[in-house]
Design an enzyme around this catalytic site. Structure first.
Site, short mmCIF file in Angstrom:
data_model
loop_
_atom_site.label_atom_id
_atom_site.label_comp_id
_atom_site.label_asym_id
_atom_site.label_seq_id
_atom_site.Cartn_x
_atom_site.Cartn_y
_atom_site.Cartn_z
N ARG A 110 15.04 58.97 -4.36
CA ARG A 110 15.22 59.82 -5.55
C ARG A 110 16.29 59.16 -6.40
O ARG A 110 17.42 58.97 -5.95
CB ARG A 110 15.61 61.24 -5.15
CG ARG A 110 15.91 62.13 -6.33
CD ARG A 110 15.94 63.59 -5.97
NE ARG A 110 14.60 64.13 -5.84
CZ ARG A 110 14.27 65.42 -5.93
NH1 ARG A 110 15.20 66.32 -6.15
NH2 ARG A 110 13.02 65.83 -5.81
N HIS A 137 7.13 61.87 -10.90
CA HIS A 137 7.37 62.58 -9.63
C HIS A 137 6.03 62.67 -8.88
O HIS A 137 5.43 63.75 -8.78
CB HIS A 137 7.95 63.96 -9.93
CG HIS A 137 8.59 64.63 -8.74
ND1 HIS A 137 8.72 64.03 -7.50
CD2 HIS A 137 9.11 65.89 -8.59
CE1 HIS A 137 9.31 64.88 -6.66
NE2 HIS A 137 9.56 66.01 -7.30
N GLN A 140 5.15 65.35 -6.07
CA GLN A 140 5.02 66.73 -6.56
C GLN A 140 3.59 67.01 -7.01
O GLN A 140 3.01 68.06 -6.70
CB GLN A 140 5.99 66.96 -7.73
CG GLN A 140 5.88 68.34 -8.36
CD GLN A 140 6.29 69.44 -7.40
OE1 GLN A 140 7.36 69.38 -6.81
NE2 GLN A 140 5.46 70.46 -7.22
N ASP A 263 8.34 73.97 -15.96
CA ASP A 263 9.43 73.43 -15.15
C ASP A 263 10.71 73.86 -15.85
O ASP A 263 10.67 74.44 -16.95
CB ASP A 263 9.30 71.89 -15.12
CG ASP A 263 10.36 71.20 -14.26
OD1 ASP A 263 11.02 71.89 -13.46
OD2 ASP A 263 10.53 69.97 -14.39
N CYS A 305 7.13 73.53 -10.18
CA CYS A 305 7.55 72.65 -9.07
C CYS A 305 8.77 73.18 -8.34
O CYS A 305 9.03 72.77 -7.21
CB CYS A 305 7.81 71.24 -9.60
SG CYS A 305 9.15 71.17 -10.81
N ARG A 332 4.39 70.43 -0.47
CA ARG A 332 5.18 69.21 -0.57
C ARG A 332 5.24 68.53 0.79
O ARG A 332 5.23 67.31 0.91
CB ARG A 332 6.61 69.51 -1.04
CG ARG A 332 6.74 70.19 -2.41
CD ARG A 332 6.20 69.32 -3.52
NE ARG A 332 6.72 67.97 -3.47
CZ ARG A 332 7.96 67.60 -3.80
NH1 ARG A 332 8.82 68.48 -4.26
NH2 ARG A 332 8.34 66.33 -3.70
#
Ligand code: CP
Ligand code: NVA
Length: 356
Positions: A110, A137, A140, A263, A305, A332
């Site tokens: 990350r 991402h 996700q 988001d 998410c 996830r």
């Protein structure tokens, strides 16, 4: 077959529809195996193997998913947070990539800038999975696809007696998933309305879902609607322009949408812009009233998410029957497990320096 170079997953844009479908089949197989047969049938492709997790930003889902997924496959993961290792403070990314890559079997990273995960992938020599960058991402959106597939399919019902030996239950389930679950078919023809910031999550959705036949409508306020040139170039190469609508008007996006998705308006690293952003996004909060007024399809669903704040979606929608957010979060784990299984679990580095 083991590829010469380590497999990497920096964005789903680099993967074909068939490859993404195979990852979702893998994830659904692992999930159904664990839930129907138990964890010991998951296989142990990470046995005696390790995953490094270099995370320069906070995480709940991605971290818990990666740690539990790795251990479920028989491996160990080590969380290397910003304050734990020399990376970025006392050592260059190149040096850290070389060193960490020489000791582990995969890296989940990350990062702030997308270039950082590209550098890790280039120099570490082991499979690297992007666990979120400022641009993309991928894991996700794998979870989002799995969630939509489950939603379209309904409950999974198996023959009451599974006629297979215990050892091959994973393979039985994989075959069953491949024969009974139409992954592209679950997505084709749907309209997804993004109402919010144009960010790493919407970028990943843009470069992925239109290729599955999803009409993606992105509503973002002026000043927050810019599409990164790298994303634009990818979309041009994919030839999916007719599947995408860009607008500054949530009403245009929401009209006839099957899925409303958003988001946070303030991504990690943008905290200084909070006041300006809260003002710019006024009128973008997803509510039952917004969906009704703007004409979303009758059975519309909501996705996010997470982590979530009340400004982008109110409690009524977030905790309603329409909301898929908690299955989406659980997925996830299964999708990250499928990535680790497929990439780090089977890949063997060329043993150039093997002792003879
Ligand atoms: N959705 C997501 O990536 O959550 P975390 O930041 O908690 O990992
Ligand atoms: N856009 C958010 C996603 C968090 C999972 C961020 O980058 O902070």
């Amino acid at each position: 077959r083991t590829p010469e170079t380590a497999p990497v997953l920096l964005t789903l844009a680099d993967r074909s529809v068939d490859e993404i479908t195979a990852l979702i089949q893998g994830a659904l197989t692992l999930k159904l195996v664990q839930k129907n047969f138990g964890p010991r049938f998951l296989g142990d492709s990470m046995r005696n193997r390790s995953m490094a997790m270099t995370f320069s930003k906070r995480s709940t889902r991605t971290r818990v998913a990666t740690e539990t997924a790795t251990s479920s496959l028989g491996g160990v993961s080590m969380f290397l947070g910003r304050d734990d290792i020399q990376l970025g403070v006392n050592e260059s990314l190149y040096d850290s990539a070389k060193v960490i890559g020489s000791m582990v079997d995969g890296i989940m990273a990350r990062v702030a800038k997308h270039e950082e995960v590209e550098t890790l992938a280039k120099h570490s020599g082991v499979p690297v999975i992007n666990a979120l960058s400022d641009l993309y991402h991928p894991t996700q959106i794998l979870a989002d696809i799995l969630t939509l597939v489950e939603e379209a399919h309904g409950p999974f019902v198996f023959p009451s007696q599974v006629t297979t030996s215990e050892g091959s239950r994973y393979h039985w389930m994989h075959e069953w998933v491949r024969n009974n679950v139409d992954i592209p078919g679950a997505l084709r023809g749907k309209k997804m309305a993004w109402v919010g910031d144009s960010n790493n999550i919407s970028n990943e959705l843009l470069v992925t879902l239109p290729r599955f036949g999803v009409h993606f409508a992105l509503a973002a306020p002026k000043g927050y609607d810019t599409i990164d040139p790298r994303v634009k170039a990818t979309l041009e190469a994919q030839g999916v322009a007719d599947m995408i609508t860009y607008t500054n008007d949530p009403a245009v996006a929401v009209k006839n949408a099957d899925i409303l998705i958003t988001d946070t308006w303030i991504s990690m690293g943008q905290e200084d812009e909070t006041a300006a952003r809260l003002k710019a996004f006024e009128g973008y909060q997803i509510t039952m009233d917004m969906a009704r007024t703007h004409g979303a399809k009758e059975g519309w669903k909501f996705m996010h998410c997470l982590p979530r704040h009340k400004e982008e979606v109110d409690d009524e929608v977030f905790y309603s029957d329409r909301s898929l957010v908690f299955p989406e979060a659980e997925n996830r784990k299964w999708t990250i497990m499928a990535c680790i299984d497929a990439m780090a679990g089977w890949w063997l580095p060329a043993r150039k320096n093997r002792m003879r």
